[in-house]
Design a protein around this motif. Structure first.
Motif, PDB file in Angstrom:
ATOM      1  N   GLY A 115      25.137 -24.057 -29.529  1.00  0.00           N
ATOM      2  CA  GLY A 115      23.933 -24.108 -30.354  1.00  0.00           C
ATOM      3  C   GLY A 115      23.422 -25.524 -30.556  1.00  0.00           C
ATOM      4  O   GLY A 115      23.959 -26.281 -31.361  1.00  0.00           O
ATOM      5  N   SER A 116      22.400 -25.895 -29.759  1.00  0.00           N
ATOM      6  CA  SER A 116      21.772 -27.195 -29.977  1.00  0.00           C
ATOM      7  C   SER A 116      20.909 -27.128 -31.233  1.00  0.00           C
ATOM      8  O   SER A 116      20.540 -26.056 -31.694  1.00  0.00           O
ATOM      9  CB  SER A 116      20.925 -27.595 -28.762  1.00  0.00           C
ATOM     10  OG  SER A 116      19.919 -26.633 -28.524  1.00  0.00           O
ATOM     11  N   VAL A 117      20.600 -28.292 -31.786  1.00  0.00           N
ATOM     12  CA  VAL A 117      19.803 -28.382 -33.013  1.00  0.00           C
ATOM     13  C   VAL A 117      18.470 -29.040 -32.675  1.00  0.00           C
ATOM     14  O   VAL A 117      18.430 -30.186 -32.220  1.00  0.00           O
ATOM     15  CB  VAL A 117      20.540 -29.202 -34.096  1.00  0.00           C
ATOM     16  CG1 VAL A 117      19.676 -29.301 -35.360  1.00  0.00           C
ATOM     17  CG2 VAL A 117      21.883 -28.556 -34.424  1.00  0.00           C
ATOM     18  N   GLY A 118      17.384 -28.312 -32.902  1.00  0.00           N
ATOM     19  CA  GLY A 118      16.067 -28.850 -32.632  1.00  0.00           C
ATOM     20  C   GLY A 118      15.675 -29.918 -33.640  1.00  0.00           C
ATOM     21  O   GLY A 118      16.141 -29.938 -34.780  1.00  0.00           O
ATOM     22  N   THR A 119      14.776 -30.792 -33.212  1.00  0.00           N
ATOM     23  CA  THR A 119      14.313 -31.884 -34.063  1.00  0.00           C
ATOM     24  C   THR A 119      13.574 -31.350 -35.283  1.00  0.00           C
ATOM     25  O   THR A 119      13.544 -32.002 -36.333  1.00  0.00           O
ATOM     26  CB  THR A 119      13.422 -32.824 -33.242  1.00  0.00           C
ATOM     27  OG1 THR A 119      14.181 -33.274 -32.115  1.00  0.00           O
ATOM     28  CG2 THR A 119      12.955 -34.021 -34.047  1.00  0.00           C
ATOM     29  N   TYR A 120      12.984 -30.172 -35.142  1.00  0.00           N
ATOM     30  CA  TYR A 120      12.367 -29.498 -36.288  1.00  0.00           C
ATOM     31  C   TYR A 120      12.513 -27.998 -36.100  1.00  0.00           C
ATOM     32  O   TYR A 120      12.912 -27.527 -35.027  1.00  0.00           O
ATOM     33  CB  TYR A 120      10.902 -29.912 -36.468  1.00  0.00           C
ATOM     34  CG  TYR A 120       9.951 -29.385 -35.411  1.00  0.00           C
ATOM     35  CD1 TYR A 120       9.296 -28.169 -35.592  1.00  0.00           C
ATOM     36  CD2 TYR A 120       9.693 -30.099 -34.245  1.00  0.00           C
ATOM     37  CE1 TYR A 120       8.423 -27.677 -34.633  1.00  0.00           C
ATOM     38  CE2 TYR A 120       8.813 -29.619 -33.297  1.00  0.00           C
ATOM     39  CZ  TYR A 120       8.182 -28.396 -33.492  1.00  0.00           C
ATOM     40  OH  TYR A 120       7.324 -27.907 -32.538  1.00  0.00           O
ATOM     41  N   ASN A 121      12.202 -27.243 -37.159  1.00  0.00           N
ATOM     42  CA  ASN A 121      12.307 -25.780 -37.132  1.00  0.00           C
ATOM     43  C   ASN A 121      13.702 -25.322 -36.712  1.00  0.00           C
ATOM     44  O   ASN A 121      13.866 -24.400 -35.921  1.00  0.00           O
ATOM     45  CB  ASN A 121      11.252 -25.178 -36.206  1.00  0.00           C
ATOM     46  CG  ASN A 121      11.079 -23.681 -36.416  1.00  0.00           C
ATOM     47  OD1 ASN A 121      11.285 -23.162 -37.511  1.00  0.00           O
ATOM     48  ND2 ASN A 121      10.698 -22.967 -35.362  1.00  0.00           N
ATOM     49  N   ALA A 122      14.708 -25.992 -37.237  1.00  0.00           N
ATOM     50  CA  ALA A 122      16.102 -25.652 -36.954  1.00  0.00           C
ATOM     51  C   ALA A 122      16.937 -25.947 -38.185  1.00  0.00           C
ATOM     52  O   ALA A 122      16.466 -26.571 -39.140  1.00  0.00           O
ATOM     53  CB  ALA A 122      16.616 -26.454 -35.761  1.00  0.00           C
ATOM     54  N   ILE A 123      18.172 -25.485 -38.143  1.00  0.00           N
ATOM     55  CA  ILE A 123      19.125 -25.773 -39.216  1.00  0.00           C
ATOM     56  C   ILE A 123      20.192 -26.709 -38.667  1.00  0.00           C
ATOM     57  O   ILE A 123      20.839 -26.402 -37.660  1.00  0.00           O
ATOM     58  CB  ILE A 123      19.779 -24.491 -39.761  1.00  0.00           C
ATOM     59  CG1 ILE A 123      18.718 -23.541 -40.324  1.00  0.00           C
ATOM     60  CG2 ILE A 123      20.815 -24.843 -40.824  1.00  0.00           C
ATOM     61  CD1 ILE A 123      17.953 -24.081 -41.521  1.00  0.00           C
ATOM     62  N   LYS A 125      23.702 -29.189 -38.771  1.00  0.00           N
ATOM     63  CA  LYS A 125      25.104 -28.884 -39.061  1.00  0.00           C
ATOM     64  C   LYS A 125      25.437 -29.021 -40.538  1.00  0.00           C
ATOM     65  O   LYS A 125      26.453 -28.506 -40.999  1.00  0.00           O
ATOM     66  CB  LYS A 125      26.010 -29.784 -38.222  1.00  0.00           C
ATOM     67  CG  LYS A 125      25.951 -29.474 -36.731  1.00  0.00           C
ATOM     68  CD  LYS A 125      26.898 -30.351 -35.936  1.00  0.00           C
ATOM     69  CE  LYS A 125      26.849 -30.002 -34.454  1.00  0.00           C
ATOM     70  NZ  LYS A 125      27.745 -30.863 -33.647  1.00  0.00           N
ATOM     71  N   ASP A 126      24.556 -29.706 -41.279  1.00  0.00           N
ATOM     72  CA  ASP A 126      24.753 -29.813 -42.725  1.00  0.00           C
ATOM     73  C   ASP A 126      24.165 -28.626 -43.482  1.00  0.00           C
ATOM     74  O   ASP A 126      24.203 -28.585 -44.715  1.00  0.00           O
ATOM     75  CB  ASP A 126      24.144 -31.118 -43.251  1.00  0.00           C
ATOM     76  CG  ASP A 126      22.640 -31.220 -42.957  1.00  0.00           C
ATOM     77  OD1 ASP A 126      22.061 -30.284 -42.381  1.00  0.00           O
ATOM     78  OD2 ASP A 126      22.049 -32.262 -43.313  1.00  0.00           O
ATOM     79  N   GLY A 127      23.619 -27.654 -42.724  1.00  0.00           N
ATOM     80  CA  GLY A 127      23.047 -26.473 -43.347  1.00  0.00           C
ATOM     81  C   GLY A 127      21.632 -26.640 -43.844  1.00  0.00           C
ATOM     82  O   GLY A 127      21.051 -25.716 -44.409  1.00  0.00           O
ATOM     83  N   GLU A 128      21.064 -27.812 -43.632  1.00  0.00           N
ATOM     84  CA  GLU A 128      19.713 -28.095 -44.115  1.00  0.00           C
ATOM     85  C   GLU A 128      18.705 -27.996 -42.971  1.00  0.00           C
ATOM     86  O   GLU A 128      19.038 -28.250 -41.814  1.00  0.00           O
ATOM     87  CB  GLU A 128      19.650 -29.498 -44.723  1.00  0.00           C
ATOM     88  CG  GLU A 128      20.533 -29.686 -45.947  1.00  0.00           C
ATOM     89  CD  GLU A 128      20.125 -28.802 -47.107  1.00  0.00           C
ATOM     90  OE1 GLU A 128      18.900 -28.599 -47.288  1.00  0.00           O
ATOM     91  OE2 GLU A 128      21.015 -28.298 -47.820  1.00  0.00           O
ATOM     92  N   PRO A 129      17.457 -27.642 -43.286  1.00  0.00           N
ATOM     93  CA  PRO A 129      16.429 -27.586 -42.234  1.00  0.00           C
ATOM     94  C   PRO A 129      16.161 -28.973 -41.658  1.00  0.00           C
ATOM     95  O   PRO A 129      16.253 -29.986 -42.360  1.00  0.00           O
ATOM     96  CB  PRO A 129      15.183 -27.061 -42.969  1.00  0.00           C
ATOM     97  CG  PRO A 129      15.671 -26.509 -44.268  1.00  0.00           C
ATOM     98  CD  PRO A 129      16.923 -27.239 -44.606  1.00  0.00           C
TER      99      PRO A 129
END
Length: 350
Positions: A115-123, A125-129
């Motif tokens: 699961g990669s994390v997008g620069t926006y519209n993602a959550i 690893k800290d659980g924050e958007p």
């Protein structure tokens, strides 16, 4: 080191399809391996519009779009080794990944199975958007930050963080170069960079556009030929011509017709992502051993490679610099294909 959350100005969509408005957002403290970036410029990508309007599925709101970020490092965490304050840097579509899966280890973070994390519209690893580049600053792990070479101006470099890598990666993968004939469908934010990069790689480049309205631009950008797809004769004249066709448009196409333009063994590669499903007669693939493929951005190392390549060849994006107050107007103009060829927000106006 910044040990507390900070609040910065940004432009956000408060809900799906709502106009973007000026607001404030939190930015996390600078961690051990983080860099704090003073954002100077942020490109407007068509995918920003898709996501802010729930075109690709349900989004996370309020949403601060923007994954074409160029700026200056103002602070680094104690464990950072790659960057220092004052460095010119960029952030693209990703800000994190699992870093452990086969794809991550191979430098293909965009295909992270964890699961990669997008620069926006993602959550994160800290659980924050996550919030993107339509903002004053951003905190990013150094491993997802790239260096912008001195040969590129920051405003023209910003769109390379998505439009540049999105076209560079498939052109390299499918062997665009001397002796190869490449067609680019659409001369927009992605397509104009596809033309520039394919030309710099040494390929013979053809633009396939709905009309000849932008023909002069296309030839100046490096195209050798320019055809209107609204003319049925185009598909007769160019049948069996191309080794690679790069589709940059986000509207459904008659893929059977375009596959007919490929040589035996050729590939039609999609980087545009229509919201609607497509129909395809598989005989158009089977005849000629053709490939219908997709490509999604590129890994972090390849993004750096692309930036270095663009600097070497003097390839910046063709941009229209705007104040942040014009973001909503810019969205409508992107949808109307009324931009040559990428809107870039001056972050000083946010």
């Amino acid at each position: 080191m910044t040990s507390q959350t900070t609040t910065v100005s940004a432009y956000a969509a408060p809900s799906a399809k709502a106009p973007l408005e000026r607001t404030t957002i939190p930015r996390r403290p600078v961690g051990e391996f983080d860099v704090l970036i003073d954002i100077k410029f942020a490109g407007i990508c068509h995918s920003d519009i898709h996501q802010a309007r729930d075109g690709w599925g349900e989004g996370i709101f309020p949403m601060v779009p923007g994954h074409e970020i160029a700026g200056i490092v103002t602070e680094v965490g104690p464990g950072v080794t790659r960057f220092k304050a004052g460095d010119r840097v960029g952030v693209g579509c990703l800000v994190d990944s699992c870093r452990e899966c086969e794809n991550c280890r191979a430098g293909q973070e965009q295909h992270c199975t964890g699961g990669s994390v997008g620069t926006y519209n993602a959550i994160g690893k800290d659980g924050e958007p996550t919030y993107g580049g339509y903002s004053q600053s951003v905190v990013v792990d150094e491993n997802f930050t790239v260096r912008i070479p001195d040969g590129l101006s920051l405003d023209e470099a910003a769109p390379l963080l998505c439009a540049g890598i999105t076209t560079y990666s498939p052109l390299k993968h499918w062997g665009a170069g001397p002796g190869k004939k490449v067609a680019v469908i659409g001369l927009g934010g992605l397509g104009h960079m596809g033309v520039k990069i394919a030309h710099a790689l040494g390929a013979e480049v053809t633009v396939l556009s709905q009309s000849l309205r932008k023909k002069d631009d296309g030839l100046k950008l490096g195209a050798d030929h320019y055809y209107a797809t609204s003319d049925p004769k185009t598909f007769e004249e160019l049948a069996g011509s191309f080794d690679v066709i790069l589709s940059t448009v986000s509207a459904p196409l008659d893929f059977g017709a375009y596959l007919g333009l490929l040589r035996t063994g050729g590939a039609l590669v999609n980087v545009g992502a229509p919201e609607e499903p497509i129909a395809l007669n598989l005989f158009s693939l089977i005849g000629g051993n053709k490939t219908l493929a997709g490509s999604m951005i590129g890994g972090i190392a390849e993004t750096q490679e692309m930036l270095d390549f663009c600097a070497e060849h003097g390839l910046g994006a063709e941009i229209e610099l705007i104040e942040a107050s014009r973001i909503n107007e810019a969205y409508e103009r992107v949808l109307a294909s009324d931009v040559r060829y990428r809107f870039v927000i001056d972050a000083a106006t946010i």
